[in-house]
Design a protein around this motif. Structure first.
Motif, short mmCIF file in Angstrom:
data_model
loop_
_atom_site.label_atom_id
_atom_site.label_comp_id
_atom_site.label_asym_id
_atom_site.label_seq_id
_atom_site.Cartn_x
_atom_site.Cartn_y
_atom_site.Cartn_z
N TYR A 196 0.83 -1.21 0.00
CA TYR A 196 0.00 0.00 0.00
C TYR A 196 0.86 1.25 0.00
N GLU A 197 1.88 1.28 0.83
CA GLU A 197 2.76 2.45 0.89
C GLU A 197 3.51 2.63 -0.43
N PHE A 198 3.94 1.54 -1.04
CA PHE A 198 4.64 1.59 -2.32
C PHE A 198 3.73 2.16 -3.41
N LEU A 199 2.49 1.68 -3.47
CA LEU A 199 1.55 2.19 -4.46
C LEU A 199 1.20 3.66 -4.21
N LYS A 200 1.12 4.03 -2.94
CA LYS A 200 0.83 5.41 -2.59
C LYS A 200 1.97 6.33 -3.04
N ASP A 201 3.21 5.89 -2.87
CA ASP A 201 4.36 6.68 -3.33
C ASP A 201 4.34 6.83 -4.84
N ILE A 202 4.01 5.77 -5.55
CA ILE A 202 3.95 5.84 -7.02
C ILE A 202 2.86 6.82 -7.46
N MET A 203 1.71 6.76 -6.81
CA MET A 203 0.63 7.67 -7.17
C MET A 203 1.00 9.12 -6.87
N ASP A 204 1.72 9.37 -5.77
CA ASP A 204 2.17 10.72 -5.47
C ASP A 204 3.16 11.24 -6.52
N LYS A 205 4.05 10.36 -6.99
CA LYS A 205 5.00 10.75 -8.03
C LYS A 205 4.29 11.04 -9.34
N ILE A 206 3.28 10.23 -9.66
CA ILE A 206 2.54 10.46 -10.90
C ILE A 206 1.77 11.78 -10.81
N LYS A 207 1.17 12.07 -9.67
CA LYS A 207 0.43 13.32 -9.50
C LYS A 207 1.37 14.51 -9.54
#
Length: 72
Positions: free
Chosen positions: A59-70
């Motif tokens: 979950y934390e890994f996916l959250k970091d990826i989504m933050d980078k994409i945003k």
């Protein structure tokens, strides 16, 4: 107590009960089988904690990826 510690403590409990059931008690007798069956309880609890830790990490890994994409 952290989830990592709980997972390893329950895994240690499984290893102790399984080793008693396999190496100390005679094979195929009631107490040997009972020790192995009782050892399954801490095994499943430790699997739960390991899965919980892994899912939180995913979950934390996916959250970091989504933050980078945003951020792009």
């Amino acid at each position: 107590m952290s989830d990592n510690l709980k997972a390893y403590i329950f895994l240690l409990g499984f290893l102790i009960l399984a080793s008693i059931g396999i190496f100390i008690l005679p094979q195929g007798h009631f107490f040997s089988v009972a020790a192995l069956l009782l050892g399954c309880i801490p095994l499943f609890i430790s699997i739960y904690y390991f899965a919980k830790i892994k899912l939180i990490g995913v979950y934390e890994f996916l959250k970091d990826i989504m933050d980078k994409i945003k951020g792009i």
